[in-house]
Design a protein around this motif. Structure first.
Motif, PDB file in Angstrom:
ATOM      1  N   GLY A 174      -4.649  -4.431   0.194  1.00 59.30           N
ATOM      2  CA  GLY A 174      -3.454  -5.262   0.090  1.00 59.30           C
ATOM      3  C   GLY A 174      -3.510  -6.201  -1.114  1.00 59.30           C
ATOM      4  N   LEU A 175      -4.671  -6.240  -1.777  1.00 61.02           N
ATOM      5  CA  LEU A 175      -4.766  -7.034  -3.008  1.00 61.02           C
ATOM      6  C   LEU A 175      -3.991  -6.328  -4.124  1.00 61.02           C
ATOM      7  N   THR A 176      -3.604  -7.081  -5.124  1.00 65.63           N
ATOM      8  CA  THR A 176      -3.019  -6.467  -6.317  1.00 65.63           C
ATOM      9  C   THR A 176      -4.027  -5.473  -6.880  1.00 65.63           C
ATOM     10  N   HIS A 177      -3.568  -4.222  -7.097  1.00 67.03           N
ATOM     11  CA  HIS A 177      -4.520  -3.158  -7.431  1.00 67.03           C
ATOM     12  C   HIS A 177      -4.024  -2.302  -8.588  1.00 67.03           C
ATOM     13  N   ASP A 178      -4.980  -1.635  -9.240  1.00 63.13           N
ATOM     14  CA  ASP A 178      -4.635  -0.747 -10.350  1.00 63.13           C
ATOM     15  C   ASP A 178      -4.342   0.658  -9.819  1.00 63.13           C
ATOM     16  N   GLU A 179      -4.185   1.613 -10.730  1.00 64.93           N
ATOM     17  CA  GLU A 179      -3.818   2.971 -10.306  1.00 64.93           C
ATOM     18  C   GLU A 179      -4.918   3.628  -9.480  1.00 64.93           C
ATOM     19  N   ARG A 180      -6.157   3.163  -9.653  1.00 63.73           N
ATOM     20  CA  ARG A 180      -7.254   3.696  -8.828  1.00 63.73           C
ATOM     21  C   ARG A 180      -7.217   3.128  -7.419  1.00 63.73           C
ATOM     22  N   GLY A 181      -6.411   2.088  -7.223  1.00 62.20           N
ATOM     23  CA  GLY A 181      -6.374   1.420  -5.922  1.00 62.20           C
ATOM     24  C   GLY A 181      -7.376   0.284  -5.840  1.00 62.20           C
ATOM     25  N   TYR A 182      -8.062  -0.020  -6.941  1.00 63.38           N
ATOM     26  CA  TYR A 182      -9.072  -1.077  -6.937  1.00 63.38           C
ATOM     27  C   TYR A 182      -8.425  -2.429  -7.237  1.00 63.38           C
ATOM     28  N   PRO A 183      -8.946  -3.486  -6.606  1.00 66.05           N
ATOM     29  CA  PRO A 183      -8.395  -4.814  -6.868  1.00 66.05           C
ATOM     30  C   PRO A 183      -8.456  -5.149  -8.355  1.00 66.05           C
ATOM     31  N   ASP A 184      -7.366  -5.676  -8.877  1.00 70.44           N
ATOM     32  CA  ASP A 184      -7.312  -6.130 -10.267  1.00 70.44           C
ATOM     33  C   ASP A 184      -6.342  -7.306 -10.267  1.00 70.44           C
ATOM     34  N   MET A 185      -6.908  -8.486 -10.052  1.00 71.89           N
ATOM     35  CA  MET A 185      -6.034  -9.648  -9.821  1.00 71.89           C
ATOM     36  C   MET A 185      -5.723 -10.344 -11.138  1.00 71.89           C
ATOM     37  N   THR A 186      -4.991  -9.614 -11.969  1.00 71.85           N
ATOM     38  CA  THR A 186      -4.611 -10.146 -13.273  1.00 71.85           C
ATOM     39  C   THR A 186      -3.095 -10.194 -13.369  1.00 71.85           C
ATOM     40  N   VAL A 187      -2.634 -10.999 -14.307  1.00 70.48           N
ATOM     41  CA  VAL A 187      -1.193 -11.118 -14.541  1.00 70.48           C
ATOM     42  C   VAL A 187      -0.616  -9.761 -14.927  1.00 70.48           C
ATOM     43  N   ASP A 188      -1.334  -9.036 -15.779  1.00 68.18           N
ATOM     44  CA  ASP A 188      -0.835  -7.738 -16.245  1.00 68.18           C
ATOM     45  C   ASP A 188      -0.703  -6.738 -15.101  1.00 68.18           C
ATOM     46  N   CYS A 189      -1.730  -6.706 -14.259  1.00 70.85           N
ATOM     47  CA  CYS A 189      -1.713  -5.734 -13.159  1.00 70.85           C
ATOM     48  C   CYS A 189      -0.622  -6.086 -12.150  1.00 70.85           C
TER      49      CYS A 189
ATOM     50  N   THR B 143       0.829  -1.209   0.000  1.00 69.71           N
ATOM     51  CA  THR B 143       0.000   0.000   0.000  1.00 69.71           C
ATOM     52  C   THR B 143       0.866   1.263   0.000  1.00 69.71           C
ATOM     53  N   GLU B 144       2.187   1.071  -0.109  1.00 71.00           N
ATOM     54  CA  GLU B 144       3.153   2.178  -0.194  1.00 71.00           C
ATOM     55  C   GLU B 144       2.941   3.188   0.940  1.00 71.00           C
ATOM     56  N   THR B 145       2.969   2.642   2.151  1.00 70.58           N
ATOM     57  CA  THR B 145       2.741   3.443   3.346  1.00 70.58           C
ATOM     58  C   THR B 145       4.074   3.817   3.996  1.00 70.58           C
ATOM     59  N   PRO B 146       4.380   5.101   4.119  1.00 70.39           N
ATOM     60  CA  PRO B 146       5.628   5.481   4.772  1.00 70.39           C
ATOM     61  C   PRO B 146       5.553   5.201   6.272  1.00 70.39           C
ATOM     62  N   LEU B 147       6.547   4.554   6.800  1.00 71.14           N
ATOM     63  CA  LEU B 147       6.649   4.334   8.244  1.00 71.14           C
ATOM     64  C   LEU B 147       8.050   3.836   8.557  1.00 71.14           C
ATOM     65  N   VAL B 148       8.401   3.888   9.837  1.00 69.63           N
ATOM     66  CA  VAL B 148       9.698   3.362  10.265  1.00 69.63           C
ATOM     67  C   VAL B 148       9.464   2.256  11.282  1.00 69.63           C
TER      68      VAL B 148
ATOM     69  N   PHE C  32     -10.413   1.205   3.515  1.00 69.32           N
ATOM     70  CA  PHE C  32      -9.220   0.376   3.655  1.00 69.32           C
ATOM     71  C   PHE C  32      -9.585  -1.102   3.750  1.00 69.32           C
ATOM     72  N   HIS C  33      -8.990  -1.876   2.889  1.00 67.77           N
ATOM     73  CA  HIS C  33      -9.132  -3.329   2.896  1.00 67.77           C
ATOM     74  C   HIS C  33      -7.792  -3.842   3.403  1.00 67.77           C
ATOM     75  N   THR C  34      -7.755  -4.314   4.634  1.00 67.46           N
ATOM     76  CA  THR C  34      -6.464  -4.509   5.299  1.00 67.46           C
ATOM     77  C   THR C  34      -6.080  -5.993   5.342  1.00 67.46           C
ATOM     78  N   THR C  35      -5.501  -6.423   6.456  1.00 65.59           N
ATOM     79  CA  THR C  35      -5.086  -7.823   6.585  1.00 65.59           C
ATOM     80  C   THR C  35      -6.128  -8.577   7.416  1.00 65.59           C
ATOM     81  N   HIS C  36      -6.010  -9.895   7.414  1.00 63.60           N
ATOM     82  CA  HIS C  36      -7.006 -10.729   8.089  1.00 63.60           C
ATOM     83  C   HIS C  36      -6.944 -10.519   9.601  1.00 63.60           C
ATOM     84  N   GLY C  37      -8.038 -10.035  10.154  1.00 63.60           N
ATOM     85  CA  GLY C  37      -8.142  -9.886  11.604  1.00 63.60           C
ATOM     86  C   GLY C  37      -7.680  -8.550  12.151  1.00 63.60           C
ATOM     87  N   ARG C  38      -7.051  -7.717  11.326  1.00 60.32           N
ATOM     88  CA  ARG C  38      -6.395  -6.524  11.884  1.00 60.32           C
ATOM     89  C   ARG C  38      -7.100  -5.219  11.572  1.00 60.32           C
TER      90      ARG C  38
END
Lengths: 402, 297
Positions: free
Chosen positions: A237-252, A104-109, B82-88
């Protein structure tokens, strides 16, 4: 951008690495800490608990490490620079969310104060055996950034560096400390706020209707928005397109994961940092990181007294690995020596990059304490003879007295 | 009738009408993935209706889901989602809420996600009284993975991992929530649309940890494996066999296989939220050195 003075405790302090980590984070603008106590990283959380209410930040002790990193990802999307810290088993528990933050490209440490393992192992003493877990610990394929400080001052400085890199590349950055650095108390100079350079979050400023959360800029990193700004974005956390929507394809998958990997690989020259001393004309170069790089300095001093031409390359950024530089060095030297507090992790990268051009020597240590400099010295002496090129990673074992 | 024959029939002219909830649904993502006869759809309708009736600025409303069939709800709502991880979902939502306390944060997920793998987070968020509304869709089974036993499966209920019928004691979710400190607890079924909508509205307006459990049919797994008919049969069964008992002692809310289900509002009480308690305590201890936390850092 300069640091917000509210979080900067300017002055000369006597701090251990754990406390320095917390101060570095607050100086970098970190305003959310969610964590769970675990030795030897607990003091970071304790420092945050004490300091957060005084600087307008928030500290929460979560119920476990899974929750800790989840809360940090959530807070980061609310717009706060956020971090957590852990050790040993806690690092394992956080791995799933390292992957979520990458995806999800979330900045954190995330700071890992390494201790001996596997399992509960050596809770109170040192180790450097999480280095490959840092690189590969979450499932799936990705690239990550990991830094390795060797003193409390560096822990302060590198924590700021870690926040800056995480914002610049929108990737979780791992601060790979170890128990020695975490519990070692030394002088730490905290500069004035205006002397601390901060990478601000790359916020998208365009119209709401046109925002695509995962449309990258030229450097392959997409700008970000935060919850509540009216963009009504979706993150998965699913494979997603530029909109952030799930797109579970080989190309995406190819497009997304390729970019997640390339945004680090293709910017590696900008990310990678190391220090060298006495490398030109050396027969042997010791490559070391973290606390082991300080122990190495003693071995190098003794080896030089014996007339051995030996240099050091100290990794500041361990991941991505300085592949180009190691390839150059391998062509110039007889041997590359790596002491590390494990049975051979980062040395695998060293060996890969050496390509059989130089002997690669591992000086392993199981953990619980740092190396005896004499063990590193012995390996340097043997390596200086340079006879076993191309035999894979070799070890030289000194006969110990007593 | 096969699909081909339907296509051949002349179709009457139908005026294009906007979907009544298109302002709150991501219409570009419809059709959704849920099976015919699933109860998640009506639950989402009740949730959307609740938000519409409240007339809130939806820019300040955020939804977080975990993994599973109900975990997909976040992706269909036109909210920051947000669609996150299982349980979290709950700790993730905790971070969002503490990061910006002005937001209204909803966790919308399933029984397996919230009560099994996420059980630890559920009890601690309730204990802390984090200001979240949790909508828990309970269909007694793991549906996304193909019908496995859940911590809510009533004894004697069949699932692919309880092929001889379950013998474990299931969680009584309202009792668990109340025991852990939730300030609002209600349960309805997926056919109690109006009452469910009202319960969600109340929960959303209640400061602190609020829980709405929704008993929903899972036609393709729970219904099929247990030979209980199609989705509508189940939906009607739950609706017709529910007994409204507001204020019922949550200890009496256990659910038995195909037996009457007690529904209603069981808990509605006051307790300081996490941030109220935080700000109060730190102001007491730190005085002028402390500015109440509002997330503007």
């Amino acid at each position: 951008m300069k640091a917000d003075p509210k979080g900067v405790l300017t002055g000369s302090h006597y701090l251990d690495g754990d406390h320095a980590c917390a101060e570095g984070a607050l100086a970098a603008g970190c305003r959310f800490f969610g964590g769970y106590p675990i030795t030897p990283s607990t003091e970071v959380a304790e420092r945050f608990a004490q300091r957060c209410p005084l600087v307008g930040a928030i500290f929460i002790q979560m119920e476990d490490e899974l929750a800790s990193l989840a809360s940090v990802i959530g807070a980061s999307w609310s717009g706060l620079k956020s971090m957590t810290v852990t050790s040993g088993p806690g690092f394992s528990l956080m791995m799933e969310h390292v992957g979520l933050a990458v995806m999800t490209e979330t900045p954190l440490v995330l700071a890992d104060v390494q201790r001996g393992g596997p399992s509960t192992g050596l809770p109170t003493t040192t180790g450097q055996a999480d280095m490959m877990q840092a690189r590969w610990g979450s499932h799936g394929d990705y690239e990550i950034i990991a830094l390795s400080p060797n003193s409390p001052q560096e822990t302060f400085d590198f924590t700021i560096k870690a926040f800056n890199l995480s914002e610049k590349y929108r990737v979780p950055v791992l601060l790979m400390m170890d128990e020695c650095v975490g519990h070692m108390t030394e002088k730490v100079i905290i500069p004035a706020a205006e002397e601390i350079e901060i990478e601000p979050r790359r916020f998208y400023k365009g119209p709401q209707g046109k925002y695509l959360p995962f449309k990258p800029d030229k450097d392959m990193v997409p700008p970000m928005v935060k919850v509540g700004d009216g963009y009504r974005f979706h993150i998965t956390g699913l494979t997603h397109d530029e909109r952030g929507y799930p797109d579970m394809t080989v190309d995406c998958q190819e497009k997304l994961v390729r970019r997640l990997v390339d945004k680090i690989r293709k910017n590696a020259d900008d990310i990678i940092e190391f220090e060298e001393d006495g490398v030109e004309g050396a027969d042997v170069v010791v490559v070391a990181y973290g606390i082991t790089s300080r122990v190495t300095l003693r071995a190098i001093k003794l080896a030089r007294k014996e007339g051995i031409k030996v240099g050091i390359l100290r990794l500041i950024v361990v991941w991505p690995f300085p592949e180009k530089r190691i390839r150059e060095l391998a062509r110039q030297v007889k041997a590359l020596v790596m002491p590390e507090i494990n049975y051979g992790q980062v040395v695998l990268e060293l060996d890969r990059c050496a390509c059989g051009q130089a002997e690669v020597v591992l000086v392993p240590h199981g953990g619980g304490w740092v190396h005896d400099p004499d063990d590193i010295l012995y390996a340097i002496r043997q390596a200086a003879r340079g006879k076993r090129v191309g035999e894979g990673i070799v070890e030289y074992h000194r006969k110990k007295r007593g | 009738m096969c699909a081909q024959k339907i296509a051949e029939k002349p179709r009457p002219e139908v005026a294009e009408e906007p979907h009544p909830m298109e302002s709150i649904l991501r219409m570009e993502r419809i059709p959704h993935i849920w099976c015919p006869g699933c109860g998640i759809g009506t639950t989402v309708t009740a949730f959307a209706a609740a938000l519409e009736k409240l007339e809130w600025d939806l820019d300040n409303v955020c939804i977080v889901s975990g993994i599973g069939c109900t975990g997909r709800v976040a992706g269909y709502m036109r909210l920051d989602s947000f669609h996150t991880t299982h349980g979290r979902a709950i700790p993730y939502a905790t971070g969002i809420k503490l990061g910006n306390p002005k937001l209204k944060v909803i966790v919308f997920s399933g029984d397996g996600d919230l009560i099994a793998i996420g059980g630890n987070h559920f009890i601690h968020a309730a204990r802390r009284n984090i200001d979240l509304t949790v909508i828990c869709v309970n269909n007694f089974i793991y549906a996304m993975t193909g019908g496995q036993m859940a911590p809510t499966t009533p004894p004697k209920g069949y699932a692919t991992t309880s092929p001889y019928g379950s013998f474990e004691m299931p969680f009584n979710i309202p009792h668990l929530a109340e025991s852990c400190g939730a300030v609002y607890v209600a349960r309805w079924t997926a056919l109690h649309i109006r009452r469910l909508t009202e319960a969600i509205m109340e929960a959303l307006q209640k400061p602190g940890f609020s829980l709405v459990e929704v008993i929903t049919p899972c036609a393709n797994y729970w219904g099929r494996i247990n030979k209980l008919g199609v989705g509508l049969d189940l939906m009607k069964f739950y609706h017709q066999n529910s007994v409204i008992k507001h204020g019922e002692d949550t200890r009496n809310l256990g659910i038995e296989f195909q037996k009457p289900i007690v529904v209603g509002k069981f808990v509605d009480r006051e307790r300081p939220t996490y941030l109220e308690a935080y700000n109060k305590r730190l102001a007491e201890r730190l005085g002028d050195k402390f500015k109440p936390y509002g997330g503007e850092a």
